[in-house]
Design a protein around this motif. Sequence first.
Motif: not given
Length: 457
Positions: A422, A246, A208
């Motif tokens: 995301s 994202a 992430e």
Amino acid sequence: MDLRDLFKGDYLNQEVTLKGWIKNHRRQKEFGFIDFNDGTCFSSIQIVYDNKLANFEEISHILVGSAILVKGIIIPSQGNQEIELQATSIKVLVPSQEDNPIQPKRHTREFLREVSYLRPRTNLFNAVFRVRSTVALAIHQYFLNRGYVYVHTPILTDNDGEGAGEMFRVTTLDLKNIPKDEDGNVLYKNDFFGKKVGLTVTGQLQAEAYALAYKKVYTFGPTFRAEVSHTKNHASEFWMIEPEIAFCNLDELMDIEEDLLKYLIDYTLKNCKEEMAFFDKFVEPGIILRLENVLKTKAARITHEEAIKILLESGKKFEFTPKYGEDIATEHEKYLTEEYFKSPVFVKDWPKEIKAFYMRLNDDEKTVAAVDLLVPGSGELMGGSQREERLDVLQKKMAELKVPEKGLEWYLNLRRFGGGLSSGFGMGFERLIIYLTGVDNIRDVIPFPRTPNSCDF
């Protein structure tokens, strides 16, 4: 020359030299037949030799598994293959002994796990691990051709990602004299990293972080679970594919999951034809047709609530009664994919209580934007979600699920310093290989399986 190149070219009536191993040996009084493979392709070639060889007596007694160097002429085959090799000379490079466990007969998979270091010499496992290699390449090609950055996430970590607490601990402390405080707590400050550290259960959280810089990233590496499970679907060490994207919502994520699955099926069917034909004949008759049908059909999309409703109204008696707010059992997955929809199925919007803290809370405040992809024949193959980008909501969820913020400050900072929407998913690599090959035990699609009470070789 390699067998792989030999089968691709036209070498009829030409002399060739091969190095490889004897898979089977059938001896006659004045001639013999050797099934020969050099590991460069799934197919073997038959070597025919006769008593004109100077070392005929030696060769006629050579055992299965021996490594040999063969020179000879490629001639039309009198058997099932198009060509065979008429040997003009055979040299033994490394002989095999009589007690070789791998013989030209059917061995049980359980027995072959006991000699995992030898089982790639059998047809079944030669095919399985060749497919595994091919599919690994296909995964990298898929993502790199679509602009993803490949991120190597850490194997050593101080958080468990899922909040499940099923990590293997890594320490350099003296296990015979573990330092503890007056309350009996381990003094991890004396350990190598100065804190409690374990083997990763997921690379998602770190992925992430990189997705919020590169937009599209993926990880593909080993993960570990200290879960005592002896089912055919669980292992203590396995590989995970985890893309993170994202500015991607849940619907867009499902598009990516379906596209990836169909790409990998198509790639496997095109590049592993011999292996897939073997699986179709000896492992799971009809597997090629099953996979081809997935390519032709669109995956269904339903909510968790709709899935439970379908199951309850099916009139089918399940061992485990489907219930709103609870997980879906394997038998439920099987009904949805193989009987009701007859296609892959996305089940989305799961009850928040049974999903991880990082999944985005839906507007109903009862469910999260999570999704599982169920496939015919295997059940759950991928699991993903839209991530919770709202700092206050994320902190509240962590508190409700008793996930401590300590150690995850950096993860919260991703929301403080820009962040953004995301989504991502995880797919167990071994579960994918099970799905593609029909070999239904995770211990048989990992070269050297690690499971409870088993860490050999």
